[in-house]
Design a protein around this motif. Structure first.
Motif, PDB file in Angstrom:
ATOM      1  N   ASP A 194       0.811  -1.219   0.000  1.00  0.00           N
ATOM      2  CA  ASP A 194       0.000   0.000   0.000  1.00  0.00           C
ATOM      3  C   ASP A 194       0.842   1.265   0.000  1.00  0.00           C
ATOM      4  O   ASP A 194       0.333   2.359  -0.187  1.00  0.00           O
ATOM      5  N   GLY A 195       2.155   1.125   0.194  1.00  0.00           N
ATOM      6  CA  GLY A 195       3.014   2.302   0.164  1.00  0.00           C
ATOM      7  C   GLY A 195       4.387   2.008   0.733  1.00  0.00           C
ATOM      8  O   GLY A 195       4.699   0.873   1.109  1.00  0.00           O
ATOM      9  N   TYR A 196       5.192   3.045   0.830  1.00  0.00           N
ATOM     10  CA  TYR A 196       6.564   2.889   1.315  1.00  0.00           C
ATOM     11  C   TYR A 196       7.008   4.186   1.975  1.00  0.00           C
ATOM     12  O   TYR A 196       6.360   5.231   1.863  1.00  0.00           O
ATOM     13  N   HIS A 197       8.130   4.114   2.670  1.00  0.00           N
ATOM     14  CA  HIS A 197       8.711   5.286   3.326  1.00  0.00           C
ATOM     15  C   HIS A 197      10.028   5.660   2.647  1.00  0.00           C
ATOM     16  O   HIS A 197      10.812   4.784   2.264  1.00  0.00           O
ATOM     17  N   TRP A 198      10.252   6.945   2.514  1.00  0.00           N
ATOM     18  CA  TRP A 198      11.495   7.429   1.913  1.00  0.00           C
ATOM     19  C   TRP A 198      11.839   8.778   2.539  1.00  0.00           C
ATOM     20  O   TRP A 198      11.032   9.694   2.535  1.00  0.00           O
ATOM     21  N   ASN A 199      13.030   8.858   3.090  1.00  0.00           N
ATOM     22  CA  ASN A 199      13.489  10.080   3.750  1.00  0.00           C
ATOM     23  C   ASN A 199      12.506  10.569   4.811  1.00  0.00           C
ATOM     24  O   ASN A 199      12.268  11.767   4.965  1.00  0.00           O
ATOM     25  N   GLY A 200      11.932   9.612   5.526  1.00  0.00           N
ATOM     26  CA  GLY A 200      11.039   9.957   6.615  1.00  0.00           C
ATOM     27  C   GLY A 200       9.636  10.326   6.202  1.00  0.00           C
ATOM     28  O   GLY A 200       8.817  10.716   7.045  1.00  0.00           O
ATOM     29  N   VAL A 201       9.322  10.181   4.912  1.00  0.00           N
ATOM     30  CA  VAL A 201       7.995  10.550   4.403  1.00  0.00           C
ATOM     31  C   VAL A 201       7.281   9.289   3.925  1.00  0.00           C
ATOM     32  O   VAL A 201       7.870   8.460   3.217  1.00  0.00           O
ATOM     33  N   ALA A 202       6.021   9.131   4.292  1.00  0.00           N
ATOM     34  CA  ALA A 202       5.204   8.005   3.836  1.00  0.00           C
ATOM     35  C   ALA A 202       4.602   8.336   2.479  1.00  0.00           C
ATOM     36  O   ALA A 202       4.053   9.423   2.280  1.00  0.00           O
ATOM     37  N   HIS A 203       4.709   7.404   1.544  1.00  0.00           N
ATOM     38  CA  HIS A 203       4.163   7.581   0.202  1.00  0.00           C
ATOM     39  C   HIS A 203       3.053   6.557  -0.013  1.00  0.00           C
ATOM     40  O   HIS A 203       3.316   5.364  -0.170  1.00  0.00           O
ATOM     41  N   ASP A 204       1.834   7.023  -0.028  1.00  0.00           N
ATOM     42  CA  ASP A 204       0.663   6.156  -0.190  1.00  0.00           C
ATOM     43  C   ASP A 204       0.526   5.771  -1.659  1.00  0.00           C
ATOM     44  O   ASP A 204       0.452   6.632  -2.540  1.00  0.00           O
ATOM     45  N   ARG A 205       0.464   4.460  -1.941  1.00  0.00           N
ATOM     46  CA  ARG A 205       0.382   3.987  -3.315  1.00  0.00           C
ATOM     47  C   ARG A 205      -0.919   3.242  -3.605  1.00  0.00           C
ATOM     48  O   ARG A 205      -1.021   2.539  -4.607  1.00  0.00           O
ATOM     49  N   ARG A 206      -1.939   3.418  -2.772  1.00  0.00           N
ATOM     50  CA  ARG A 206      -3.176   2.684  -2.994  1.00  0.00           C
ATOM     51  C   ARG A 206      -3.849   3.075  -4.305  1.00  0.00           C
ATOM     52  O   ARG A 206      -4.372   2.217  -5.028  1.00  0.00           O
ATOM     53  N   ASP A 207      -3.834   4.350  -4.651  1.00  0.00           N
ATOM     54  CA  ASP A 207      -4.442   4.768  -5.922  1.00  0.00           C
ATOM     55  C   ASP A 207      -3.666   4.186  -7.104  1.00  0.00           C
ATOM     56  O   ASP A 207      -4.260   3.785  -8.119  1.00  0.00           O
ATOM     57  N   ASP A 208      -2.343   4.142  -6.986  1.00  0.00           N
ATOM     58  CA  ASP A 208      -1.526   3.576  -8.059  1.00  0.00           C
ATOM     59  C   ASP A 208      -1.784   2.080  -8.207  1.00  0.00           C
ATOM     60  O   ASP A 208      -1.801   1.552  -9.328  1.00  0.00           O
ATOM     61  N   VAL A 209      -1.979   1.386  -7.078  1.00  0.00           N
ATOM     62  CA  VAL A 209      -2.295  -0.038  -7.153  1.00  0.00           C
ATOM     63  C   VAL A 209      -3.599  -0.249  -7.909  1.00  0.00           C
ATOM     64  O   VAL A 209      -3.716  -1.135  -8.771  1.00  0.00           O
ATOM     65  N   ALA A 210      -4.604   0.580  -7.612  1.00  0.00           N
ATOM     66  CA  ALA A 210      -5.891   0.464  -8.310  1.00  0.00           C
ATOM     67  C   ALA A 210      -5.723   0.702  -9.807  1.00  0.00           C
ATOM     68  O   ALA A 210      -6.321  -0.007 -10.637  1.00  0.00           O
ATOM     69  N   GLN A 211      -4.898   1.690 -10.172  1.00  0.00           N
ATOM     70  CA  GLN A 211      -4.666   1.958 -11.592  1.00  0.00           C
ATOM     71  C   GLN A 211      -3.911   0.801 -12.256  1.00  0.00           C
ATOM     72  O   GLN A 211      -4.198   0.448 -13.403  1.00  0.00           O
ATOM     73  N   LEU A 212      -2.956   0.224 -11.528  1.00  0.00           N
ATOM     74  CA  LEU A 212      -2.235  -0.930 -12.070  1.00  0.00           C
ATOM     75  C   LEU A 212      -3.188  -2.081 -12.346  1.00  0.00           C
ATOM     76  O   LEU A 212      -3.115  -2.740 -13.391  1.00  0.00           O
TER      77      LEU A 212
END
Length: 654
Positions: A194-212
């Motif tokens: 559903d997402g990942y962390h990078w440089n202390g920031v959470a990146h939500d990828r649920r919308d991208d998963v739906a598009q995929l």
């Protein structure tokens, strides 16, 4: 006769190394006299069938129906290794049992998960059963939209254990970039975080998963991994959940497939067109990675293997193969400099890493940040550092010796996604020279060829491979007649693999990488390597990074600008320009002095860290951005924008 500094590192007690034991076995079983590494290498390329058969025997490879002739036709492309034999990569990765750690998974917040060999087998068996429940069979494609995490490793092994084909893409790609890769495989299962962390920031990828999912019309199932705190939002989801699936561990079942049957699909960077799906085989990868990790990197039981990577890069696949030789593998999901520039060094110390891998850029950043790993950390477990992705400058070898440890072997390696392995590297039995790679790898018939197709020593030439390697691609995806495959590697020298790098083979057998041959700098008919310029310029404290290109403007005009990103607190003034020119004249040559030195905010790279010299050159030549590179292939798309203003619309540079 080539000239270079004396070795900065010399082998010690080589008979105790895995490659030393292998050489002794070769001598006793074949009668071949092996005095040193060069003897062993010559035998490995002169007698490829005997060499790879010895690898099978040395590592007790689990393979059925081995033919008498393991390479009946060495013609490239199309050479078939071990025809009729059957093998399974995952079976080798999971063949060891017990409570010893198989995986250490570390996230950016510092959370660490230790997984034993038995626990890993149970997880793989659980996911494999879930895949079977969704109709996954041999040859089906299962894809992951995942960071460098435990689920990615488990799902790859579960997929390949059944003879299905795996492919993955990191979540730094959005839905468009991930879909350009994964959707072309027409997968039957998607495994997505559903997402990942990078440089202390959470990146939500649920919308991208739906598009995929919308780009994959034949999906039979989706397995959902929860990394972000989205439990409430997904409580009623119809997607299968990772935690639920692995809560029912079971023994995996392994399907031995044809030796040359596809194992996984890796993708080219996409810098010169749509990403190419590159298929590698179960047998080729298993044998090559056993050789590379077990002999060259000297890894085995009791060792801990860590290489900073993402699932986008072939190094992720190589880290996974640490399991083949019985080593513990470390997976790190996060930024390499968060919360501070010493993050990777801290992981090495905390988890008693035996071999770590990183980029030349991270070494340069550590040097400029004033990090002193030897002083500040306990690195007594560390034996070797691997580096790849770009040529490693000579000063980096001295920094490692002085600041990490004189006993540490700094092993620069050159290879590629194309073979999911290396062409040149080091071994416990090879000296290390600053700025050089020790030798061609065993079983790799590497040469440097001039414009006439003649092998040259101590001269710059094209990197070519004149004999087949087991890990060469079995095919490209969606390339039924093989023309894209042939055009990629065999269009220049029929029957000989041309990789696209300028190299020098020294009379000592070492290898020097000068840069991409399709990005060659050519001043007044003299070929120059960009790596020689970066070694000088990037070593300056005032410069964070640089990029040089050679731009042909018309029949008689040539512009070679040097773009520099300034370190914090520094500006590009006339004094610094003069310093750069003088350093290049002194430590490279007058021909390496650029026509202009220009300050830019950032340098664009591929997502695996390679400088985008060719796209920048094409932008300057006036090519439209859409014809130069896909935005999804660039680590920082805005960095490209800074170069569009240099587009040459007239016949003279600005």
């Amino acid at each position: 006769m080539s000239c270079s500094p004396p070795p900065i590192w010399q082998p010690d007690a080589v008979s105790a190394s895995h490659i030393g034991e292998f050489a002794e076995r070769v001598e006793s079983s074949t009668g071949q006299h092996v005095r040193d590494y060069r003897d062993l290498w010559h035998w490995s390329v002169d007698q490829p069938a005997a060499f790879w058969s010895s690898v099978v025997d040395h590592f007790d490879v689990l393979v059925d129906d081995v033919p008498d002739d393991i390479l009946p036709d060495p013609t490239m492309p199309g050479a078939q290794w071990f025809p009729g034999a059957h093998i399974n990569y995952a079976e080798h990765a999971l063949r060891r049992r017990g409570s010893a750690a198989a995986v250490i998974a570390v996230d950016e917040a510092g959370t660490t998960t230790h997984v034993s060999r038995d626990e890993l087998r149970g997880m793989v068996g659980a996911v494999q059963q879930w895949l079977r429940d969704h109709g996954v069979t041999r040859g089906d494609r299962v894809v992951g939209y995942l960071p460098n995490s435990l689920p990615a490793l488990v799902c790859m092994l579960a997929t390949t254990a059944s003879g299905a084909i795996w492919s993955a893409c990191g979540q730094d790609y959005g839905a468009a970039g991930a879909g350009a890769r994964l959707a072309q495989l027409d997968p039957v299962v998607l495994i997505a975080d559903d997402g990942y962390h990078w440089n202390g920031v959470a990146h939500d990828r649920r919308d991208d998963v739906a598009q995929l999912m919308s780009q994959m019309p034949h999906l039979r199932g989706v397995l959902h991994v929860q990394t972000l705190d989205t439990a409430a939002a997904n409580r009623n989801s119809t997607l299968s959940r990772w935690d639920d699936v692995i809560s029912h561990p079971r023994e995996p079942v392994f399907t031995r497939v044809e030796f040359n049957e596809p194992l996984w699909v890796l993708f080219s960077s996409g810098t010169t067109g749509a990403p190419k799906g590159i298929m590698h085989s179960h047998g080729g990868v298993t044998l090559d990675h056993l050789k590379l990790l077990g002999l060259h990197n000297d890894l085995g039981e009791g060792d801990c293997f860590f290489w900073y990577t993402t699932t986008n890069w072939m190094m992720w696949n190589l880290v996974a193969s640490g399991l083949l030789v019985g080593s513990t593998v470390v997976l790190y999901d996060g930024a390499p400099t968060h919360p501070d520039p010493a993050r990777l060094w801290n992981i090495v110390a905390e988890h008693r890493v035996t071999m770590m891998g990183l980029s030349p850029g991270y070494l340069a950043a550590s040097e400029k940040a004033g990090i002193r790993p030897r002083v500040d950390l306990d690195l007594s477990s560390l034996r070797a550092i691997g580096s790849t992705g770009a040529p490693l400058p000579a000063h980096a070898y001295h920094w490692v010796r002085d600041n990490v440890g004189a006993s540490i072997q700094l092993a620069s390696t050159s290879g590629g996604t194309d073979v999911v392995s290396g062409f040149a590297g080091s071994a416990p039995t090879t000296p290390i020279w600053p700025g050089e790679i020790s030798a061609p790898l065993l079983g790799v018939n590497l040469q440097a060829w001039d414009d006439l197709g003649k092998s040259v020593i101590d001269e710059v030439g094209e990197l070519v491979i004149v004999s087949p390697m087991p890990s060469m691609p079995v095919a490209f995806w969606n390339d039924p007649d093989g023309h894209r495959y042939r055009d990629a590697y065999f269009d220049t020298y029929p029957g000989v693999w041309r990789h696209g790098d300028w190299i020098t083979l020294t009379d000592r057998g070492s290898v020097i990488i000068s840069g991409r041959s399709d990005a060659t700098l050519n001043r007044q008919g003299v070929r120059l390597g960009s790596a020689d310029i970066y070694e000088v310029v990037d070593a300056l404290a005032q410069i964070r990074e640089s990029l040089v290109v050679g731009v042909e403007l018309d029949a008689d005009k040539y512009w070679m600008p040097l773009f520099v990103v300034m370190a914090d607190g520094h500006v590009l003034d006339d004094n610094l320009r003069r310093r750069i020119v003088e350093e290049l004249r002194t430590h490279a040559s007058p021909r390496h002095v650029p026509d202009d030195i220009i300050d830019v905010p950032a340098i664009p790279h591929t997502r695996t860290g390679k400088k985008l010299e060719i796209p920048v050159k094409r932008l300057i030549q006036g090519r439209p951005s859409s014809q130069v590179i896909g935005v999804d292939t660039v680590d920082d798309p805005e960095a490209l924008d800074h170069f569009r203003r240099f587009a040459v619309t007239s016949k003279s540079p600005r």
